[in-house]
Write a protein that holds these residues in place. Structure first.
Motif, PDB file in Angstrom:
ATOM      1  N   UNK A   1       0.724  -1.277   0.381  1.00  0.00           N
ATOM      2  CA  UNK A   1      -0.188   0.087   0.070  1.00  0.00           C
ATOM      3  C   UNK A   1       1.037   0.863   0.048  1.00  0.00           C
ATOM      4  N   UNK A   2       0.325   2.017  -1.244  1.00  0.00           N
ATOM      5  CA  UNK A   2       1.807   3.273  -1.189  1.00  0.00           C
ATOM      6  C   UNK A   2       0.739   4.333  -1.075  1.00  0.00           C
ATOM      7  N   UNK A   3      -0.402   4.600  -0.720  1.00  0.00           N
ATOM      8  CA  UNK A   3      -0.658   5.488  -0.242  1.00  0.00           C
ATOM      9  C   UNK A   3      -1.803   5.850   0.827  1.00  0.00           C
ATOM     10  N   UNK A   4      -2.197   6.824   1.329  1.00  0.00           N
ATOM     11  CA  UNK A   4      -2.668   7.326   2.305  1.00  0.00           C
ATOM     12  C   UNK A   4      -4.141   6.689   1.598  1.00  0.00           C
ATOM     13  N   UNK A   5      -4.888   6.920   0.689  1.00  0.00           N
ATOM     14  CA  UNK A   5      -6.008   6.240   0.028  1.00  0.00           C
ATOM     15  C   UNK A   5      -6.262   5.161   0.002  1.00  0.00           C
ATOM     16  N   UNK A   6      -5.185   4.290  -0.480  1.00  0.00           N
ATOM     17  CA  UNK A   6      -5.208   2.615  -0.265  1.00  0.00           C
ATOM     18  C   UNK A   6      -5.430   1.945   1.129  1.00  0.00           C
ATOM     19  N   UNK A   7      -4.539   2.767   2.302  1.00  0.00           N
ATOM     20  CA  UNK A   7      -4.984   2.503   3.301  1.00  0.00           C
ATOM     21  C   UNK A   7      -6.187   2.541   4.016  1.00  0.00           C
ATOM     22  N   UNK A   8      -6.828   3.768   3.668  1.00  0.00           N
ATOM     23  CA  UNK A   8      -7.650   3.769   3.809  1.00  0.00           C
ATOM     24  C   UNK A   8      -8.990   3.046   2.889  1.00  0.00           C
ATOM     25  N   UNK A   9      -9.142   2.574   2.001  1.00  0.00           N
ATOM     26  CA  UNK A   9      -9.624   1.577   1.639  1.00  0.00           C
ATOM     27  C   UNK A   9      -9.674   0.246   1.503  1.00  0.00           C
TER      28      UNK A   9
END
Length: 811
Positions: free
Chosen positions: A500-508
């Motif tokens: 996971x390489x972005x905050x959006x990826x973490x949230x999702x």
């Protein structure tokens, strides 16, 4: 028709009253008047605010939103000047008059100021509220403070001041500290512990007068004629109920406002609670009885018949990281015998006082886990004759052998007090568990058990284990925040394993319950992504704490501090001229040499930050990152180049380390020290990484601490060459970067993973080299001065919104 209720005082007692009263959903029109310009906060936690462990916002129990949601009209920063009992009306110093049907006086207490000559000098304060705390926080490292009073409050003040780098002396009239709670042996251990930490303790010492100069305190003079210099003098010698308002209104008053069992005063429409009241000849200072009073008064106002009854109290205290417990009568007397347990190596002392077949008193230092059990024996007057031989070892050893530790908890009666701060008994906790509160967080929310000082947390978890049986899940690390159930450790693992390489990826991908995270998880996620994917992820300034967003430390008056980097503490005449010129040009009010061998320009206006840094950059100075979770300083002594005792070039090694490590983001701040010989002038043995130079090479230590926790470094490795010392240090920092929980200092991380694991991991040459390579790769991206970066047109555009951000928006 709604009734008008006016509450005078927004302290912890009245705060709890409003919680109970408004939960009952009665038809009340509530007005809360408070002389302080704020609502209810946990005064017990002012000490962590003073020491820097917590912010004031973290100890607020009722914020503006809480009052607004419940329809409470708040008049803060306003003082009630009079009560007209006949008209049922109060008047404030703002010239406002307000009618009431019911009035609650919760004016608390006033600190006692010893009327010594000079007590009215500027710089003589009590320790009672946020303003007093802020006065202490305004002192600068290296200044001096005297605390009069060796009770709990005085020692907490002294510990907090010492943690801020203030040279602190405690002056206490009695022969040992906390004489009301501790016997002489425990008082001695406490004094020794505080003295070892660097706090000067003067017991059996009487104060004569306070000396001043130009209206400002300068010293405390003792009866002996000795003077103790100080820039601030704190009196922490006790409190008195604040009864002036009630007395002027003609209410019955003794030491406190007289109240009956229903918390009613001599006027049927006026009630009182908290530290301002007197009930059956007793006044109150501990929070547990105040919370009992709040519950009774809420019941009374709602038409119930509850009554306040005084209870025997135990005292479980945490002074500067040392556990203390006392209950009952521990004075010596005829017909009494003592059982004493001492373990000097662990700093543990326990003393039980027995009279006949009854335990009548207990004092415990260093290990208070069994305190509640002993208190129960005292309160219930239990016959202890059958367990006399093993009593000192606690409930787990009754019956002659080590038994199930939970058995004693299961045997506690329903009225056994579990949480002294909030007056929560075992029966309330078991009822809450039965109603669905099956974890620690839910219990805190519903009963408030362990929600204040936290010393009863282990006991609350034991009650959970007894009640839930096989369904009980032993507590693990706390989740990152309320947006997720994941712990920091799980989050780090999943970011790496799922790439996971972005905050959006973490949230999702990880099921965040909020769309964009919150102020707690965003900085942690930002750091983890940055540390794991330095090439793919770019730092998000909006996901950093405000100091890191501003690239400067915000001061209490809204100005900022500017700290240029000085490699290993070295500087040049040219750099000093540039700093002096900048200080004059921008009217910097305070120029301070820091403990990390740098110069701090304090009081710089926010709008001047870009310009002052442009001037400093032109002189070759870069940011010292004094605001960051990253490398702060590398403190050095002069070493073999100048000192006749120096064994190696400690200054040169310190410069090389700082130039290699600066600009690296880490889970928390990191400080290094390099001492040129075992005399340790650079204080390397209490740093996150400390290197002591010896004839045979370099001793590399890690996981030291010198804040609220004082801890010597643990020996990581001995190496022969300077390059090896650098390599091991860089590898250790990268291992810490890749594995530690966000906001854990290295000493906390090493305690979790174990020094053996760290040594084993770094001892492999290939692993060490790989860690160094990953660190250097990250530095290629992030080793830069943010102020120099702002000077480019592209950076100026990037930082423009940040430069215009108000402090409120930034927070």
């Amino acid at each position: 028709m709604s009734q008008k209720l006016i509450v005078i005082g927004a302290g912890m007692a009245s705060g709890r009253l409003l919680e109970h009263l408004l939960e009952a959903r009665g038809d009340w029109e509530v007005t809360l008047i408070n002389a302080e310009p704020r609502g209810c906060y946990n005064r017990i936690m002012l000490s962590p605010v003073l020491s820097g462990e917590k912010t004031f916002e973290e100890i607020v129990t009722h914020d503006a939103e809480w009052y607004a949601e419940r329809g409470v009209t708040c008049r803060f920063g306003e003082r009630v000047t009079g009560i007209d009992r006949a008209a049922r009306r109060v008047t404030t110093d703002a010239g406002v008059t307000l009618d009431y049907d019911r009035l609650v006086i919760a004016t608390g207490s006033q600190p006692f100021i010893i009327p010594l000559p000079g007590h009215d000098l500027e710089g003589v304060i009590a320790y009672r509220d946020l303003e007093d705390t802020e006065r202490m926080m305004a002192l600068r490292p290296g200044q001096k403070a005297v605390v009069i009073g060796g009770g709990l409050l005085g020692l907490e003040a002294a510990a907090g001041l010492h943690a801020r780098g203030i040279e602190t002396t405690v002056v206490h009239l009695m022969g040992h500290l906390m004489e009301r709670q501790l016997d002489e042996a425990a008082g001695y251990l406490l004094r020794k512990e505080l003295s070892d930490r660097g706090i000067t303790i003067r017991c059996a010492t009487n104060s004569k007068q306070i000396l001043g100069q130009d209206g400002q305190v300068r010293a405390l003079e003792l009866d002996s004629g000795e003077e103790i210099p100080c820039d601030l003098l704190v009196m922490a010698v006790g409190i008195r109920p604040n009864v002036a308002l009630a007395q002027e209104a003609g209410l019955a008053v003794g030491r406190g406002i007289h109240v009956d069992d229903q918390m009613g005063t001599s006027d049927g429409s006026i009630f009182a609670l908290g530290e301002c009241v007197e009930h059956q000849g007793a006044v109150f200072g501990l929070v547990a009885p105040l919370y009992d009073q709040a519950k009774v008064l809420a019941e009374t106002l709602s038409g119930g018949q509850a009554g306040f009854a005084q209870k025997e109290l135990s005292t479980k205290l945490k002074v500067t990281g040392v556990d203390l417990f006392s209950a009952g009568d521990f004075a010596e007397g005829e017909g009494r015998e003592d059982i004493v347990f001492r373990d000097p190596a662990r700093g543990v002392y326990k003393r039980l006082v027995i009279e006949g077949d009854r335990l009548i008193g207990a004092v415990m230092y260093g290990d208070t886990a069994d305190g509640n059990w002993f208190f129960g024996l005292i309160k219930d007057r239990t016959d202890i004759s059958e367990m006399r031989e093993t009593l000192i070892f606690g409930p787990a050893y009754q019956g002659g052998a080590a038994a199930d530790p939970l058995a004693a908890v299961a045997a506690l009666p329903a009225d056994a007090e579990i949480c002294g701060c909030n007056g929560v008994c075992k029966g309330q906790i078991t009822a809450a568990i039965g109603a669905g509160a099956t974890d620690l967080g839910a219990l805190r929310a519903t009963t408030k058990a362990s929600a204040s000082c936290g010393t009863c947390t282990g006991l609350v978890e034991q009650v959970l284990a007894v009640e839930l049986g096989a369904e009980f899940v032993a507590p693990t690390a706390q989740p990152v925040c309320t947006c997720t159930d994941l712990t920091h450790e799980d989050l780090r693992r999943l970011i790496k394993s799922q790439e996971l390489k972005s905050q959006e990826a973490v949230w999702q991908e990880l099921g965040w319950t909020t769309r964009n995270g919150c102020h707690v998880c965003r900085p942690a996620v930002n750091y983890y992504l940055l540390a794991d994917w330095p090439l793919e992820y770019r730092d998000d300034p909006q996901s950093r704490f405000v100091n890191e967003r501003k690239h400067a430390n915000i001061q209490k008056d809204g100005t900022f501090s500017v700290v240029p980097r000085m490699w290993g503490g070295l500087t040049t005449p040219g750099e000093l001229r540039a700093i002096a010129d900048a200080a004059e040009k921008y009217a910097v009010p305070t120029v301070k040499v820091t403990g990390g061998q740098r110069i701090d320009l304090l009081g710089v206006r926010g709008e001047d930050l870009p310009a002052i840094w442009a001037d400093l950059n032109r002189a070759g100075l870069v940011s010292g990152h004094a605001y960051s979770k990253g490398l702060r300083t590398v403190k050095t002594c002069v070493g073999s180049e100048h000192c006749r005792f120096g064994t190696q070039d400690s200054t040169g090694l310190g410069v090389k380390l700082e130039q290699r490590l600066w600009g690296s983001w880490t889970p928390h701040k990191v400080k290094l020290g390099v001492s040129g010989c075992p005399r340790n002038c650079a204080e390397a043995t209490c740093k996150d990484v400390g290197i002591v130079c010896v004839d045979s090479g370099y001793q590399v230590g890690v996981a030291g601490a010198a804040g609220m926790d004082v801890k010597e470094t643990e020996r990581l490795v001995d190496v022969a060459s300077e390059q090896e010392a650098i390599d091991w240090t860089v590898a250790f920092v990268q291992l810490y970067r890749e594995h530690a929980k966000y906001l854990d200092r290295p000493y906390k991380w090493v305690a979790k993973v174990g020094l053996d694991w760290v040594q084993e991991t770094l001892g492999d040459a290939a692993t060490r080299a790989a860690l160094i390579a990953r660190f250097d790769l990250s530095q290629e991206v992030y080793q830069k001065d943010p102020w120099a970066e702002r000077a480019t047109p592209e950076a100026a555009r990037r930082f423009a919104p940040l430069a215009d951000m108000t402090l409120e928006a930034a927070e």
